[in-house]
Write an enzyme that holds these catalytic residues in place. Structure first.
Site, short mmCIF file in Angstrom:
data_model
loop_
_atom_site.label_atom_id
_atom_site.label_comp_id
_atom_site.label_asym_id
_atom_site.label_seq_id
_atom_site.Cartn_x
_atom_site.Cartn_y
_atom_site.Cartn_z
N ASP A 21 44.75 14.93 22.41
CA ASP A 21 44.91 16.26 23.00
C ASP A 21 43.54 16.83 23.32
O ASP A 21 42.52 16.37 22.80
CB ASP A 21 45.64 17.18 22.02
CG ASP A 21 46.32 18.35 22.70
OD1 ASP A 21 46.27 18.42 23.94
OD2 ASP A 21 46.90 19.19 22.00
N GLU A 62 41.54 16.93 27.93
CA GLU A 62 42.66 16.04 27.58
C GLU A 62 42.31 14.59 27.88
O GLU A 62 42.61 13.68 27.08
CB GLU A 62 43.91 16.48 28.33
CG GLU A 62 44.49 17.79 27.85
CD GLU A 62 45.58 18.34 28.76
OE1 GLU A 62 46.41 19.12 28.26
OE2 GLU A 62 45.59 18.01 29.96
N ASP A 87 50.94 15.51 24.90
CA ASP A 87 51.77 16.59 25.43
C ASP A 87 51.28 17.06 26.80
O ASP A 87 51.76 18.07 27.32
CB ASP A 87 51.85 17.77 24.46
CG ASP A 87 50.50 18.41 24.18
OD1 ASP A 87 49.88 18.90 25.12
OD2 ASP A 87 50.08 18.42 23.00
N ASP A 136 46.19 18.15 18.24
CA ASP A 136 45.95 19.54 18.66
C ASP A 136 45.05 20.26 17.65
O ASP A 136 44.10 20.95 18.03
CB ASP A 136 47.30 20.25 18.80
CG ASP A 136 47.16 21.74 19.08
OD1 ASP A 136 47.26 22.13 20.25
OD2 ASP A 136 46.97 22.52 18.12
N HIS A 328 48.43 48.71 29.61
CA HIS A 328 47.12 49.34 29.70
C HIS A 328 46.82 50.21 28.48
O HIS A 328 47.72 50.61 27.73
CB HIS A 328 47.05 50.20 30.97
CG HIS A 328 48.07 51.30 30.98
ND1 HIS A 328 47.89 52.49 30.30
CD2 HIS A 328 49.28 51.39 31.57
CE1 HIS A 328 48.96 53.26 30.48
NE2 HIS A 328 49.82 52.61 31.25
N GLU A 404 53.88 50.78 37.97
CA GLU A 404 54.89 51.48 37.18
C GLU A 404 55.96 52.07 38.10
O GLU A 404 55.75 52.24 39.31
CB GLU A 404 54.20 52.58 36.35
CG GLU A 404 55.13 53.42 35.48
CD GLU A 404 55.92 52.62 34.46
OE1 GLU A 404 56.86 51.92 34.88
OE2 GLU A 404 55.61 52.71 33.26
#
Length: 524
Positions: A21, A62, A87, A136, A328, A404
């Protein structure tokens, strides 16, 4: 007896399993790899390898892990049969010959990996991240060591223990032996063969990246213990489950609600989450690095199977697009609990809000998983995103769809003031997602349609990556609501604090997994 009859039977080829990994905290960013060589018959760990690489991409890290694992296996037995488990969908598919290798940084690494063993001696298999915990953890240990300006040391590694490995390491704890008795004659070859990382318990070797040495200096950003406060994966230490009540800037309103900045919290404030509750991880693949026993990673896999691949679906969905959703920081209107949508005064952050943004920036920098930053066009989100992006060394992209809700004539008013001035409109709005605020504001149904379209656009643009979306109360709640398949009224049953983090992963088949909600530990 003939000469042929006198010959001893050919020794059967040894079989090894290589698990590898790599990770990059920033992509590109401070990176490292980990690799494990196991005996295929017994599962015994024969060699561990790990190294800090400096600043490279996740995919390069990797490939470097793959190279280290293959070289360590060759050092044990150059005639062995090797089964590689990773993975990384990209590396597995490219090394299996099913995907083309286009990136110039990866071509020489793939070519080098293919030459370690003769053709036909190595096979490849993709595995879920939860099944790759050992490698990992080694990669995270290497990155942590690099952040301290040190080399990874096998003698100090707890990766196998942390990953839940049942078998003890074959090499001595003192750090001198790379392989067990019976293979000692090959131990020198494990490092002399030119392995790129620290093999077994030997010292780190060269750091070649396509022939270019990257160095072993300290990381550019600080890194806590591997997976600390992460997520997740994504983004990981297991993400902390948010307190049901929340607080810390959440804009609750009195009596039946409180809808400052789109949040109505008068009803029972509790988060609903299907799937894993976990933070972000050290990579763009999204979520849940294995740490502390890997429970968050296991939960991520269970969630992916339950939500995204219901039994009859393919087991390999690839890396999800992971959205880390940041509300925020506070504005002057936040503690006053006033409606503040996209149609009002567009306030900037207060001093408290800027401090919150700095704290979340520091937390995300430690996690090292964010690959891009996208913000709503409003001032408070762009300011928050700018503070975080500057800490991460990234640019801010603006996405109109993350703004928003427009609260019409209610902008700047408290919930009580709206109740006094527009009681019928408020009752209608609370009763139906199709109702609009007074004066032609935006309904929650319209917001939901906008967020769904934005989600689809961003998932396509950032497939397989971890992206920070800096937005507002209603959009973030809507991302969660849509991921859970929850009814619209669930928006009234979530509390979302200022500068809080949530996370949702989106898989290739259209499924989604909520991994984190209203996490605020970074503010304490």
């Amino acid at each position: 007896m003939t000469d042929q009859a006198a010959r001893p039977a050919a020794r059967p080829a040894r079989e090894f399993v290589v698990e590898a990994d790599g990770g990059s905290r920033g992509n590109p960013g401070p990176a490292g790899y980990g690799a494990v060589v196991r005996d295929a018959a017994t599962g015994e760990t024969l060699v561990e390898a790990a190294e800090y690489l400096g600043v490279v991409t996740n995919n390069v890290a990797e490939y470097r892990g793959l190279l280290a694992g293959l070289r360590a296996a060759r050092g044990l037995d150059p005639d062995a049969l090797v089964h590689v488990r990773m993975d990384s969908k990209l590396v597995v598919e490219q090394m299996s010959g099913r995907w083309k290798i286009k990136h110039p940084d990866m071509k020489p690494l793939a070519t080098e990996a293919a030459r370690v063993f003769p053709p036909g001696r190595v096979t490849y298999e993709w595995i879920p991240r939860a099944d790759n915990k050992h490698a990992d953890r080694l990669a995270n240990e290497a990155m942590d060591a690099g952040a301290r300006g040190e080399r990874w040391s096998a003698s100090g590694s707890t990766a196998e223990l942390d990953a839940g490995g049942a078998g003890g390491r074959a090499a001595g704890a003192g750090g001198s032996g790379a392989v067990p008795a019976g293979a000692a004659e090959r131990a020198g070859a494990a490092t002399a063969a030119g392995a790129g990382g620290a093999v077994g318990r030997g010292a780190a070797g060269e750091s070649a990246e396509g022939g270019r040495r990257t160095g072993d200096g300290p990381a550019a950003t600080p890194a806590g213990p591997a997976g600390s406060a992460e997520p997740a994966d994504a983004t990981t230490g297991a993400g902390r489950a948010p307190g049901a009540g929340g607080s810390g800037g959440g804009e609750a309103a009195p009596a039946r609600g409180g809808a400052a900045e789109g949040e109505y919290l008068g009803r029972a404030a509790r988060s609903g989450a299907r799937g894993a509750v976990a933070g972000t991880d050290r990579r763009g693949a999204g979520a849940g690095a294995a740490a502390g026993g890997g429970s968050s990673a296991d939960a991520d896999v269970r969630a992916a199977k339950a939500v995204a691949s219901p039994g009859w679906g393919p087991p390999d969905l690839g890396a999800p697009a992971t959205f880390v959703l940041l509300r925020h920081g506070e504005t002057p209107l936040t503690p006053q609990k006033r409606f503040s949508g996209s149609g009002g005064s567009d306030p900037s952050l207060s001093s408290v809000g800027r401090e919150q943004a700095e704290k979340v920036a520091a937390s995300l920098a430690r996690r090292g998983t964010i690959e891009a930053v996208v913000a709503s066009p409003l001032a408070r989100t762009r300011e928050t995103a700018g503070i975080v992006a500057a800490r991460l060394g990234l640019e801010v992209a603006v996405e109109e769809g993350l703004r928003e809700t427009d609260f019409g004539a209610w902008e700047g008013l408290t919930f009580g003031e709206v109740r006094d001035r527009h009681p019928d409109d408020l009752d209608a709005w609370l009763a139906s997602p199709d109702a609009e605020p007074t004066g032609g504001g935006e309904s929650f149904a319209a917001t939901g349609a906008r967020i769904a379209a934005t989600r689809d656009r961003l998932v396509a643009a950032y497939a397989g990556r971890t992206v920070l979306l800096v937005s507002h109360v209603t959009p973030i709640k809507t991302f969660v609501q849509l991921a859970l398949g929850a009814p619209p009224e669930s928006l009234f049953r979530m509390e979302l604090s200022a500068a809080s983090l949530s996370a949702v992963a989106y898989y290739a088949d259209g499924g989604a997994s909520v991994r984190l909600f209203n996490e605020t530990s970074h503010l304490r």
